[in-house]
Design an enzyme around this catalytic site. Structure first.
Site, PDB file in Angstrom:
ATOM      1  N   TYR A   1     -11.871  34.601   4.575  1.00 16.45           N
ATOM      2  CA  TYR A   1     -12.814  35.630   4.139  1.00 16.45           C
ATOM      3  C   TYR A   1     -14.033  35.002   3.451  1.00 16.45           C
ATOM      4  CZ  TYR A   1      -9.487  39.620   4.584  1.00 16.45           C
ATOM      5  OH  TYR A   1      -8.628  40.599   5.025  1.00 16.45           O
ATOM      6  N   GLY A   2     -13.820  33.830   2.871  1.00 14.85           N
ATOM      7  CA  GLY A   2     -14.795  33.261   1.931  1.00 14.85           C
ATOM      8  C   GLY A   2     -16.163  32.954   2.512  1.00 14.85           C
TER       9      GLY A   2
ATOM     10  N   GLU B   1      -4.529  26.923   5.837  1.00 16.08           N
ATOM     11  CA  GLU B   1      -3.993  27.850   6.841  1.00 16.08           C
ATOM     12  C   GLU B   1      -3.464  27.093   8.061  1.00 16.08           C
ATOM     13  OE1 GLU B   1      -3.571  31.233   6.797  1.00 16.08           O
ATOM     14  OE2 GLU B   1      -4.309  31.383   4.743  1.00 16.08           O
TER      15      GLU B   1
ATOM     16  N   CYS C   1      -9.340  30.133  -6.281  1.00  9.93           N
ATOM     17  CA  CYS C   1      -8.945  30.577  -4.939  1.00  9.93           C
ATOM     18  C   CYS C   1      -7.430  30.453  -4.909  1.00  9.93           C
ATOM     19  CB  CYS C   1      -9.577  29.677  -3.874  1.00  9.93           C
ATOM     20  SG  CYS C   1      -8.975  30.033  -2.198  1.00  9.93           S
ATOM     21  N   THR C   2      -6.755  31.478  -4.409  1.00 11.84           N
ATOM     22  CA  THR C   2      -5.291  31.455  -4.485  1.00 11.84           C
ATOM     23  C   THR C   2      -4.658  30.479  -3.489  1.00 11.84           C
ATOM     24  OG1 THR C   2      -5.255  33.414  -3.050  1.00 11.84           O
ATOM     25  CG2 THR C   2      -5.070  33.775  -5.426  1.00 11.84           C
ATOM     26  N   HIS C   3      -5.461  29.927  -2.586  1.00 13.84           N
ATOM     27  CA  HIS C   3      -4.950  28.850  -1.731  1.00 13.84           C
ATOM     28  C   HIS C   3      -4.868  27.513  -2.498  1.00 13.84           C
ATOM     29  CE1 HIS C   3      -5.972  31.618   1.548  1.00 13.84           C
ATOM     30  NE2 HIS C   3      -5.395  30.816   2.414  1.00 13.84           N
TER      31      HIS C   3
ATOM     32  N   CYS D   1      -6.386  37.437  -4.120  1.00 15.26           N
ATOM     33  CA  CYS D   1      -7.499  36.753  -3.465  1.00 15.26           C
ATOM     34  C   CYS D   1      -8.727  36.871  -4.370  1.00 15.26           C
ATOM     35  CB  CYS D   1      -7.771  37.420  -2.122  1.00 15.26           C
ATOM     36  SG  CYS D   1      -9.211  36.771  -1.258  1.00 15.26           S
ATOM     37  N   ASN D   2      -9.288  35.736  -4.729  1.00 14.73           N
ATOM     38  CA  ASN D   2     -10.481  35.746  -5.587  1.00 14.73           C
ATOM     39  C   ASN D   2     -11.684  36.347  -4.871  1.00 14.73           C
ATOM     40  OD1 ASN D   2     -10.147  33.767  -8.205  1.00 14.73           O
ATOM     41  ND2 ASN D   2      -8.731  33.278  -6.579  1.00 14.73           N
ATOM     42  N   THR D   3     -11.804  36.047  -3.572  1.00 13.35           N
ATOM     43  CA  THR D   3     -12.964  36.495  -2.809  1.00 13.35           C
ATOM     44  C   THR D   3     -13.008  38.025  -2.766  1.00 13.35           C
ATOM     45  OG1 THR D   3     -12.735  34.483  -1.509  1.00 13.35           O
ATOM     46  CG2 THR D   3     -14.121  36.214  -0.592  1.00 13.35           C
TER      47      THR D   3
ATOM     48  N   ASP E   1      -3.919  39.051   0.683  1.00 17.08           N
ATOM     49  CA  ASP E   1      -4.870  37.931   0.695  1.00 17.08           C
ATOM     50  C   ASP E   1      -5.394  37.805   2.125  1.00 17.08           C
ATOM     51  OD1 ASP E   1      -6.224  35.554  -0.196  1.00 17.08           O
ATOM     52  OD2 ASP E   1      -4.670  34.361   0.761  1.00 17.08           O
ATOM     53  N   SER E   2      -6.407  36.970   2.303  1.00 18.27           N
ATOM     54  CA  SER E   2      -6.911  36.699   3.656  1.00 18.27           C
ATOM     55  C   SER E   2      -5.870  35.970   4.503  1.00 18.27           C
ATOM     56  CB  SER E   2      -8.156  35.833   3.571  1.00 18.27           C
ATOM     57  OG  SER E   2      -7.811  34.572   3.034  1.00 18.27           O
TER      58      SER E   2
HETATM   59  N1  DGL Z   1      -7.198  33.006  -1.164  1.00 17.64           N
HETATM   60  C1  DGL Z   1      -8.536  33.496  -1.003  1.00 17.64           C
HETATM   61  C2  DGL Z   1      -9.275  33.448  -2.338  1.00 17.64           C
HETATM   62  O1  DGL Z   1      -8.612  33.404  -3.349  1.00 17.64           O
HETATM   63  C3  DGL Z   1      -9.209  32.744   0.108  1.00 17.64           C
HETATM   64  C4  DGL Z   1     -10.376  33.446   0.692  1.00 17.64           C
HETATM   65  C5  DGL Z   1     -10.749  32.989   2.075  1.00 17.64           C
HETATM   66  O2  DGL Z   1     -10.104  33.433   3.001  1.00 17.64           O
HETATM   67  O3  DGL Z   1     -11.712  32.240   2.218  1.00 17.64           O
HETATM   68  O4  DGL Z   1     -10.480  33.509  -2.401  1.00 17.64           O
END
Ligand code: DGL
Length: 266
Positions: free
Chosen positions: A42-43, A152, A185-187, A73-75, A10-11
């Site tokens: 990353y988003g 984060e 988003c996994t966050h 990570c979805n992104t 993930d990011s």
């Molecule tokens: N956990 C990432 C997702 O699912 C976050 C991406 C990001 O860093 O913005 O998209």
């Protein structure tokens, strides 16, 4: 049987929520996780940059002899899943979006909200994928770009986060008629408590969780489950932030793991 570890990335620390789910569903599996904490989020980055970062990480995970890669990570799933599968056609690479979409449609949801990063919402991958399976489904989408940086920074359980969720979602919930919400988003599972408290009538779907059910099906089908060998899980990060360490310690207390800084080069 296949005792090699599963690679996750993930990011940052959001993908740890998928690993948490893996430990619940498949406790014998071992993990190598990479969080790109030095370059999160990353988003809000361009598709080319996201693909370049993701390729570096997958190259690294493959070099560590992982039996499967889970893009937690979805992104990255939205922007790089196809190119990563092309690069490594012989390794199962799972994204978080398709399993979530299948679950939502399978449950017969009619009106669905999606919250995610700017890049994921901009790609409209959830809207397109949901409508591909069920053209009559109604989808409303919203980007919530401040949530990932706040998580984060360690603000998941704070009043600031509750206000941020409210700031994004009050109008969205009022103006759109949905009773199911995809945490795209996994966050976001780390802030699900705020969402449940603020909008108790809405059913939540977690993209972190659904991918693990898919991974389990695939490992069983291919006879690739592990039999509980004794490797330590490994959590690597491109910057060992205090919060990455604290979150890993909190989520995986009682399991056997190492945390380490690993730098990836272009
Ligand atoms: N956990 C990432 C997702 O699912 C976050 C991406 C990001 O860093 O913005 O998209």
């Amino acid at each position: 049987m296949d005792n090699r570890p599963i690679g996750f990335f993930d990011s940052g620390l959001g993908g740890l929520t998928s690993v948490y789910e893996l430990h619940k569903q498949l406790p014998d599996e071992k993990v190598i996780y990479y969080g790109d904490t030095a370059r999160t989020p990353y988003g809000s980055k361009s598709p080319d940059t996201i693909r370049r970062f993701a390729t570096q990480i997958v190259d690294y995970l493959v070099s560590r002899d992982t039996k499967m890669i889970i893009i937690a990570c979805n992104t990255v799933t939205a922007l790089a899943l196809d190119s990563l599968r092309e690069r490594y056609p012989d390794i199962p690479i799972l994204g978080v979006i398709e399993p979530t979409v299948k679950k939502v449609v399978g449950d017969g949801c009619r009106r669905v909200g999606v919250i995610a990063t700017k890049a994921t919402i901009g790609s409209d991958v959830y809207g397109r994928s949901l409508k591909e399976l069920d053209p009559s489904i109604e989808v409303s989408s919203l980007a919530c770009p401040a949530i990932v940086p706040l998580v984060e920074e360690g603000f998941a359980d704070t009043e600031i986060m509750e206000l941020t969720v409210k700031h994004y979602m009050d109008d969205f919930v009022r103006e759109n008629d949905f009773d199911n919400l995809i945490l795209g988003c996994t966050h976001y599972p780390l802030v699900a408590g705020h969402i449940k408290k603020l909008y108790p009538g809405i059913r939540l779907y977690s993209s972190s969780a659904e991918v693990i059910s898919e991974a389990r099906r695939m490992l069983v089908e291919r006879d690739m489950l592990s039999d509980g060998f004794s490797m330590k899980d490994r959590y690597y990060a491109s910057d060992l932030s205090d919060n990455f360490i604290a979150m890993t310690d909190q989520l995986f207390a009682g399991t056997n793991f190492k945390i380490k800084f690993v730098k990836l080069e272009d």
